[in-house]
Design a protein around this motif. Structure first.
Motif, PDB file in Angstrom:
ATOM      1  N   CYS A 194     -44.560 -38.464  18.760  1.00 12.57           N
ATOM      2  CA  CYS A 194     -45.056 -38.827  17.443  1.00 12.57           C
ATOM      3  C   CYS A 194     -44.366 -38.041  16.350  1.00 12.57           C
ATOM      4  CB  CYS A 194     -46.556 -38.604  17.366  1.00 12.57           C
ATOM      5  SG  CYS A 194     -47.410 -39.292  18.764  1.00 12.57           S
ATOM      6  N   LEU A 195     -43.066 -37.831  16.505  1.00 11.53           N
ATOM      7  CA  LEU A 195     -42.354 -37.151  15.435  1.00 11.53           C
ATOM      8  C   LEU A 195     -42.141 -38.151  14.301  1.00 11.53           C
ATOM      9  CD1 LEU A 195     -39.733 -35.202  17.513  1.00 11.53           C
ATOM     10  CD2 LEU A 195     -41.534 -34.237  16.104  1.00 11.53           C
ATOM     11  N   THR A 196     -42.470 -37.739  13.116  1.00 16.02           N
ATOM     12  CA  THR A 196     -42.267 -38.652  11.991  1.00 16.02           C
ATOM     13  C   THR A 196     -41.390 -37.948  10.971  1.00 16.02           C
ATOM     14  OG1 THR A 196     -44.240 -37.765  10.938  1.00 16.02           O
ATOM     15  CG2 THR A 196     -44.506 -39.762  12.247  1.00 16.02           C
ATOM     16  N   ARG A 197     -40.780 -38.763  10.118  1.00 19.02           N
ATOM     17  CA  ARG A 197     -39.962 -38.164   9.066  1.00 19.02           C
ATOM     18  C   ARG A 197     -40.534 -38.547   7.724  1.00 19.02           C
ATOM     19  NH1 ARG A 197     -33.809 -36.698   9.878  1.00 19.02           N
ATOM     20  NH2 ARG A 197     -34.004 -35.635   7.917  1.00 19.02           N
TER      21      ARG A 197
ATOM     22  N   ARG B  78     -52.165 -30.741   2.484  1.00 19.20           N
ATOM     23  CA  ARG B  78     -51.287 -30.726   3.660  1.00 19.20           C
ATOM     24  C   ARG B  78     -50.230 -31.814   3.604  1.00 19.20           C
ATOM     25  NH1 ARG B  78     -52.890 -26.748   7.786  1.00 19.20           N
ATOM     26  NH2 ARG B  78     -54.626 -25.793   6.694  1.00 19.20           N
TER      27      ARG B  78
ATOM     28  N   ALA C 287     -50.621 -34.908   3.772  1.00 23.36           N
ATOM     29  CA  ALA C 287     -50.870 -35.818   4.895  1.00 23.36           C
ATOM     30  C   ALA C 287     -50.981 -37.274   4.455  1.00 23.36           C
ATOM     31  CB  ALA C 287     -52.121 -35.396   5.639  1.00 23.36           C
TER      32      ALA C 287
ATOM     33  N   ALA D 259     -47.855 -28.063  29.332  1.00 21.62           N
ATOM     34  CA  ALA D 259     -47.374 -28.503  28.020  1.00 21.62           C
ATOM     35  C   ALA D 259     -48.499 -29.172  27.236  1.00 21.62           C
ATOM     36  CB  ALA D 259     -46.204 -29.462  28.195  1.00 21.62           C
ATOM     37  N   VAL D 260     -49.239 -30.037  27.916  1.00 18.05           N
ATOM     38  CA  VAL D 260     -50.348 -30.712  27.238  1.00 18.05           C
ATOM     39  C   VAL D 260     -51.350 -29.681  26.734  1.00 18.05           C
ATOM     40  CG1 VAL D 260     -52.334 -32.240  27.546  1.00 18.05           C
ATOM     41  CG2 VAL D 260     -50.121 -32.865  28.503  1.00 18.05           C
TER      42      VAL D 260
ATOM     43  N   VAL E 298     -52.200 -29.423  22.838  1.00 18.76           N
ATOM     44  CA  VAL E 298     -53.466 -29.935  22.308  1.00 18.76           C
ATOM     45  C   VAL E 298     -54.616 -28.943  22.388  1.00 18.76           C
ATOM     46  CG1 VAL E 298     -52.803 -32.288  22.866  1.00 18.76           C
ATOM     47  CG2 VAL E 298     -54.320 -31.051  24.391  1.00 18.76           C
TER      48      VAL E 298
ATOM     49  N   LEU F 272     -57.175 -31.555  13.857  1.00 17.84           N
ATOM     50  CA  LEU F 272     -56.998 -32.286  12.607  1.00 17.84           C
ATOM     51  C   LEU F 272     -55.904 -31.645  11.765  1.00 17.84           C
ATOM     52  CD1 LEU F 272     -58.289 -34.567  10.871  1.00 17.84           C
ATOM     53  CD2 LEU F 272     -59.543 -32.779   9.700  1.00 17.84           C
ATOM     54  N   GLN F 273     -56.023 -30.328  11.577  1.00 16.23           N
ATOM     55  CA  GLN F 273     -55.064 -29.660  10.700  1.00 16.23           C
ATOM     56  C   GLN F 273     -53.715 -29.502  11.366  1.00 16.23           C
ATOM     57  OE1 GLN F 273     -56.662 -26.081   9.113  1.00 16.23           O
ATOM     58  NE2 GLN F 273     -57.834 -27.319   7.694  1.00 16.23           N
TER      59      GLN F 273
ATOM     60  N   PHE G 136     -52.656 -34.006  10.709  1.00 13.09           N
ATOM     61  CA  PHE G 136     -51.945 -33.862   9.436  1.00 13.09           C
ATOM     62  C   PHE G 136     -50.464 -33.595   9.676  1.00 13.09           C
ATOM     63  CE2 PHE G 136     -55.907 -32.283   6.972  1.00 13.09           C
ATOM     64  CZ  PHE G 136     -56.418 -33.553   7.044  1.00 13.09           C
TER      65      PHE G 136
ATOM     66  N   LEU H 217     -41.677 -29.491  10.767  1.00  9.78           N
ATOM     67  CA  LEU H 217     -40.603 -28.894  11.568  1.00  9.78           C
ATOM     68  C   LEU H 217     -39.366 -28.860  10.691  1.00  9.78           C
ATOM     69  CD1 LEU H 217     -41.160 -30.900  14.881  1.00  9.78           C
ATOM     70  CD2 LEU H 217     -41.857 -28.560  14.405  1.00  9.78           C
TER      71      LEU H 217
ATOM     72  N   TRP I 147     -38.667 -33.167   9.588  1.00  9.36           N
ATOM     73  CA  TRP I 147     -39.474 -33.841  10.611  1.00  9.36           C
ATOM     74  C   TRP I 147     -40.877 -33.260  10.622  1.00  9.36           C
ATOM     75  CZ3 TRP I 147     -37.820 -37.848  13.655  1.00  9.36           C
ATOM     76  CH2 TRP I 147     -36.452 -38.115  13.610  1.00  9.36           C
ATOM     77  N   ARG I 148     -41.811 -34.057  11.079  1.00  7.48           N
ATOM     78  CA  ARG I 148     -43.170 -33.548  11.303  1.00  7.48           C
ATOM     79  C   ARG I 148     -43.623 -33.960  12.690  1.00  7.48           C
ATOM     80  NH1 ARG I 148     -45.635 -32.547   6.210  1.00  7.48           N
ATOM     81  NH2 ARG I 148     -47.744 -32.399   6.999  1.00  7.48           N
ATOM     82  N   LEU I 149     -44.319 -33.082  13.343  1.00 11.29           N
ATOM     83  CA  LEU I 149     -44.970 -33.465  14.601  1.00 11.29           C
ATOM     84  C   LEU I 149     -46.357 -33.948  14.235  1.00 11.29           C
ATOM     85  CD1 LEU I 149     -45.064 -33.494  17.718  1.00 11.29           C
ATOM     86  CD2 LEU I 149     -46.011 -31.211  17.615  1.00 11.29           C
ATOM     87  N   GLN I 150     -46.606 -35.223  14.474  1.00 12.51           N
ATOM     88  CA  GLN I 150     -47.849 -35.812  14.010  1.00 12.51           C
ATOM     89  C   GLN I 150     -48.386 -36.745  15.082  1.00 12.51           C
ATOM     90  OE1 GLN I 150     -47.051 -37.619  10.232  1.00 12.51           O
ATOM     91  NE2 GLN I 150     -49.082 -37.183   9.431  1.00 12.51           N
ATOM     92  N   VAL I 151     -49.673 -36.753  15.294  1.00 16.95           N
ATOM     93  CA  VAL I 151     -50.242 -37.740  16.214  1.00 16.95           C
ATOM     94  C   VAL I 151     -51.276 -38.540  15.445  1.00 16.95           C
ATOM     95  CG1 VAL I 151     -49.939 -36.204  18.180  1.00 16.95           C
ATOM     96  CG2 VAL I 151     -52.134 -36.320  17.041  1.00 16.95           C
TER      97      VAL I 151
ATOM     98  N   VAL J  76     -54.992 -40.733  19.331  1.00 14.71           N
ATOM     99  CA  VAL J  76     -54.377 -39.840  20.318  1.00 14.71           C
ATOM    100  C   VAL J  76     -55.075 -38.481  20.277  1.00 14.71           C
ATOM    101  CG1 VAL J  76     -52.276 -38.589  20.916  1.00 14.71           C
ATOM    102  CG2 VAL J  76     -52.158 -41.001  20.264  1.00 14.71           C
TER     103      VAL J  76
ATOM    104  N   SER K 181     -63.412 -38.852  10.928  1.00 12.72           N
ATOM    105  CA  SER K 181     -63.868 -38.889   9.548  1.00 12.72           C
ATOM    106  C   SER K 181     -62.981 -39.785   8.699  1.00 12.72           C
ATOM    107  CB  SER K 181     -63.866 -37.468   8.978  1.00 12.72           C
ATOM    108  OG  SER K 181     -64.213 -37.515   7.624  1.00 12.72           O
TER     109      SER K 181
ATOM    110  N   GLU L  16     -61.136 -45.604  11.314  1.00  6.83           N
ATOM    111  CA  GLU L  16     -61.791 -46.634  12.118  1.00  6.83           C
ATOM    112  C   GLU L  16     -61.924 -46.219  13.585  1.00  6.83           C
ATOM    113  OE1 GLU L  16     -59.042 -49.284  10.350  1.00  6.83           O
ATOM    114  OE2 GLU L  16     -60.191 -48.391   8.728  1.00  6.83           O
TER     115      GLU L  16
END
Lengths: 360, 634
Positions: free
Chosen positions: A21-24, A86, A88, B35-36, B40, B485-486, B490, B494, B498-502, B506, B585, B588
């Motif tokens: 889930c890397l996003t840019r 953040r 976001a 790793a998981v 997480v 969440l944070q 959010f 990186l 880049w951002r690591l985001q889920v 997930v 929060s 959906e």
């Protein structure tokens, strides 16, 4: 073989699932696509009779656009402050239902004038209709008031007499009668708290609440929970609510004896509600159109009756039913804290109050 | 190279790859699991803690010290923390308090609203400021006492008497533990509320209505905690009781001990560890209570966990994180004590000759003996406490204050059919709950199995792995939710934009899986530990790789444990509230428990109806799992 594949796939698979889930951030804003996303509080949109569905239908007809409601999450304005903090991303264009304290919180937490755009009043033909005394007093000009409510007490005259003052509420006569709301979570609860701060001062309000607590005040989290739930189910005989309560009672043919409005000390706490456009809004033109639409005579009248609040515009710009005038009560004296009074104080006040209640 | 050759090479290399994979599958799976867990669990929780220990980028203990020395949080202890060396002053204030305590006979009116005087010894002590932590520990201690008091008689009956349905009842004791907390809270509301079933019953005989929830919310919260934890205490104690060797008691008797004496000197010492374990677990769970207090208690009963949730909603992260650190230190200490203690106990194996069980009601005359009457009385109390809230939930969903109605379900149906996208609708909630539950199974079961294999086979370092892997039991769901969440939702920035985001979904599955896998491990480890290592060694000697041996020899032999673990994992996911409410929060991804909480903000009817749906789905899941079979152990 299958089992082995499964076992091999799990760890690595789930790790990849997360890592995938890397996003840019490419910083591209959504262009206006003819959809306006408006976030607002629950009672504005939760039933067919609420103002929300009517606004949506009429606005879409008039402007050939789409209006999508979003319900304010539990965290209220903080949800958006946190997301903005953040980076976001915020998935709404307009916020309908801002109070002064929300603006104070935004500016305390982020930077001055953050989160919402400064409004260009020249782009709005009806902005001047709003009564000056209802303005939220934002030094950064981000909001426009669309309705107004007075916090008062609603009581059952068959069970208790009308309390003449806030002080009366600590008397034995009113023991275990009052329902209030958590000032941390409900607008009405916070307004009532601020009212007591106005009446008893920064140094005296906690002592007053201590006496209220000794007299058995009950504090529930939200307004709906206390009014629709506990009060309407007969758990208590008095509740902190709005002075337009009888408009609502009349619409549903409730017995008025349980819907008497009291203004202790002839006061009520004024709580104007405003709307603002998020900084990252996609379709700003459409948002301005929406603001003008909300301030139109017809919309103002509908919001007043359906949302059970006073219109924000002067009398000549709105035509209300006689019923509304008959059943909506106005206090002789309006109490309210402005932006500057709250700035830097609000969180501390609410915090101290909450500690008073939670401290065992 | 001809085409045929190429395919041979392909086949060879494919064979080589799969052979290599098979040889290294276990280390790979272990790496994957690690790793998981890092991504997480440790990373999000670590982020929350860093928040408390950093002030503008430099490390500080200021936030934590502020909390420790704030009387609001630690009451009278705050002075001690503020100035730990002023021992004389602290002892002086303690002595001052002790001299102010007085005891006098008085009359008390224990039943609210009823003029019934009861003579009572009033202890008049000046109030001690407990602070938030003190109050949280106080309610946890009361809950523990209540759970043990209600759980022990049940254990005694189940261990000493034979009656129809005993086995069923014994296996049912696991049920309350995995029921969704928010549902139990709503059930208690449906039972004790002003329009609840109890008041309806009292009203039928012309009493009431009593405002139970309003006048004694703490008592209701403690009862709800006992509902959860008394069966746990009973369960652990019954296991210990059944593993007592009857011959030891007989020996004591033949040496002249009275039955009472034999019980006290032979049986009790073997029960104490189990009771203590149950009490300790109960204390940990109720110390971190969240949904029950949130739904029943309100602000006046706020516990540390509720307060952390409120701080987060007010964006006071530093304070929230400091509270979270202190809470986690406390619960980790207790959890560690539990694990140490548990490893010192030999397992509850079935004794060679378990104690004999008498028939509960052999004939009419014995039914009237005092002991049998006591059992009957207790059974009645237990019935009210355990069946009452659930029955009230179902009854309450079909009634309002005035009688039978379908209004609550009509509301849900209307919401479903006409509700706009921003509204909380029942069908998506059910669908989300089931989907998250299945996804949780897919992640948590393999993780739990891998960790079991590692801990059982690793000897000394296994203890460390075990403790690290049990961290989820000690970290509160709220803290975990904030961290996810944070951290992940959010996104973590990186280098290179880049951002690591889920996504929220997930993150929710991750939270559920982390909360659920310890239960898989707990169910699988004991079985794995009892397997004869010779079996694996024979398989290895015959040429099977380590993975092959695991898949073909070990796992089939512990299948029942895996199924039971899966049942738990699913139930934990269905009922999980603390992290989910934070992660869902404003989105959906709401699940059934979150939907119940959202409906609670209005009239109670719809929430009770939604709670009943949740009960139905939970019960159906259990029936399905029960058909598949499996033994439940905790």
């Amino acid at each position: 073989m299958k089992r082995r594949a499964l076992l091999g796939a799990i760890g690595s698979g789930s790790a990849l699932g997360v890592a995938g889930c890397l996003t840019r951030d490419d910083g591209g804003d959504e262009e206006g696509d003819g959809t306006l996303t408006v976030v607002t509080y629950e009672s504005m949109i939760d039933t067919e009779d609420s103002a929300g569905p009517w606004l949506k239908e009429r606005f879409e007809d008039e402007f050939d656009a789409e209006l999508e409601w979003k319900q304010l999450p539990d965290g209220g304005i903080n949800h958006y402050v946190q997301r903005a903090d953040r980076d976001a991303g915020i998935d709404a264009d307009v916020y309908l239902g801002l109070n002064v304290d929300d603006l104070v919180r935004v500016d305390d937490q982020l930077d001055d004038g953050a989160l919402f755009r400064e409004l260009d009043r020249d782009r709005l033909e009806r902005a001047d209709r709003v009564r000056d005394e209802f303005a939220l007093g934002d030094p950064h000009g981000r909001t426009l008031t669309y309705d107004m409510g007075y916090i008062s007490l609603v009581y059952d005259e068959t069970e208790v007499a009308e309390p003449a003052s806030l002080e009366d509420l600590t008397e034995p006569e009113y023991e275990n009668t009052l329902l209030a709301q958590n000032a941390q979570k409900a607008d009405s609860g916070q307004a009532f708290l601020l009212w007591t701060i106005d009446a008893f001062g920064e140094d005296g309000y906690l002592d007053y609440w201590q006496r209220l607590e000794d007299n058995g005040v009950r504090v529930l989290d939200g307004w709906s929970e206390s009014y629709s739930g506990a009060y309407m189910e007969g758990e208590r005989s008095m509740v902190v609510s709005y002075s337009t309560d009888q408009v609502y009672a009349n619409r549903f043919d409730y017995d008025f004896s349980r819907h008497q409005v009291a203004f202790p000390d002839d006061q009520g706490y004024a709580n104007p509600e405003g709307m603002a456009i998020f900084e990252g809004a996609g379709d700003v033109d459409l948002a301005y159109d929406f603001f003008d639409f909300v301030l139109s005579s017809e919309a103002q009248a509908e919001i007043a009756t359906r949302n059970v609040q006073y219109p924000a515009v002067a009398d000549e710009h709105v035509d209300l039913d006689e019923e509304f005038d008959e059943y909506a009560h106005t206090p002789e004296e309006m109490v309210s804290f402005g932006y500057d009074d709250l700035r830097g104080n609000l969180d501390g006040w609410v915090e101290d109050w909450a500690q008073e209640f939670a401290g065992q | 190279m001809s085409l045929a050759d190429r395919s041979v090479v392909d086949r060879l290399s494919a064979g080589a790859v799969s052979a290599w994979l098979e040889r290294h599958a276990l280390p790979l799976a272990a790496l994957g699991t690690a790793a998981v867990l890092v991504v997480v669990l440790y990373l999000p929780v670590g982020l929350v803690f860093v928040e408390a220990l950093l002030e503008d980028g430099s490390p500080t203990l200021g936030h934590v010290a502020e909390v420790l020395t704030d009387p609001f949080y630690f009451g009278v202890l705050a002075d001690v923390f503020a100035d730990p060396l002023a021992i004389g002053a602290h002892l002086g204030s303690l002595a001052g308090w002790l001299t102010a305590v007085s005891i006098a006979p008085t009359l008390a009116y224990p039943v609210p609203g009823v003029d019934l005087p009861v003579p009572w010894l009033a202890v008049d002590a000046p109030p001690v400021r407990k602070g938030l932590f003190g109050f949280t520990a106080y309610q946890a201690a009361l809950s523990t006492v209540a759970s043990v008091a209600i759980g022990l008689p049940a254990a005694a009956v189940l261990a000493n008497y034979e009656f129809r349905g005993r086995r069923t009842l014994r296996s049912l004791t696991i049920l309350p533990f995995v029921l969704p907390g928010i549902m139990v809270a709503v059930g208690f509301y449906a039972m004790f509320g002003r329009t609840g079933t109890l008041n309806t019953l009292f009203g039928a005989v012309g009493l009431g209505p009593f405002a139970f929830v309003e006048t004694s919310p703490l008592a209701i919260v403690i009862l709800a905690h006992a509902f959860y934890n008394a069966p746990l205490v009973a369960r652990l104690t019954v296991s210990a009781w059944e593993s007592v060797d009857a011959r030891t008691v007989e020996t004591a008797r033949s040496l002249g001990a009275s039955p009472r004496r034999a019980f006290r000197d032979v049986v009790v010492p073997q029960l104490v560890p189990a009771v203590l374990t149950g009490a300790l677990l109960t204390f940990i769970f109720t110390f971190m209570t969240f949904p029950i207090v949130l739904a029943l208690g309100g602000l006046q009963l706020a516990t540390v966990e509720v307060w952390i949730y409120d701080r987060v909603q007010r964006l006071a992260y530093g304070e929230a994180a400091s509270l979270a650190i202190l809470e986690t230190i406390l619960s980790l200490g207790l959890t560690y004590a539990y694990l140490r203690y548990e490893s010192a106990q030999t397992g509850f194996s079935q004794a060679p000759s378990p104690p004999p069980r008498e028939a509960l009601f052999p004939d009419v005359r014995t039914v009237l003996s005092p002991r049998r009457l006591a059992v009957l009385g207790y059974g009645l109390v237990a019935l009210v406490l355990f069946v009452g809230p659930l029955a009230s939930l179902v009854v309450g969903s079909f009634t309002d204050g005035s009688g039978f109605t379908l209004r609550n379900y009509a509301f849900l149906l209307e919401r479903q059919l006409e509700g706009a996208s921003f509204q909380t609708r029942p069908v998506p909630a059910i669908r989300n709950s089931l989907l998250f539950g299945l996804a949780t199974l897919a992640v948590a079961v393999p993780m739990g199995v891998v960790i079991s294999v590692l801990t059982v086979r690793a000897g000394r370092s296994g203890r460390l792995v075990d403790t690290l892997a049990m961290l989820p039991l000690a970290v509160s769901g709220v803290v975990f939710g904030i961290g996810l969440l944070q951290g992940l939702v959010f996104g973590i920035p990186l280098p290179g934009g880049w951002r690591l985001q889920v996504t929220g979904a997930v993150a929710i599955v991750a939270a559920h899986a982390v909360a659920a896998y310890p239960f898989v491990t707990r169910n699988v480890s004991p079985l794995l530990a009892t397997l004869d290592p010779a079996m694996v060694e024979s398989a290895r000697a015959l040429g099977a790789s380590r993975t092959r041996a695991l898949l073909d020899v070990e796992l089939p032999l512990v299948a029942s444990g895996i199924v039971a673990g899966a049942a738990f994992a699913f139930a934990v996911s269905i009922g999980e509230f603390s992290s989910t409410v934070i992660l869902a929060s404003g989105s959906e991804h709401y699940t059934m428990p979150v939907a119940v909480e959202r409906y609670l903000g209005r009239r109670s009817g719809p929430a009770i109806a939604m709670g009943t749906l949740l009960l139905a789905v939970t019960a159906a899941s259990f029936v399905v799992i029960d058909r598949v079979g499996g033994r439940y152990e905790l």
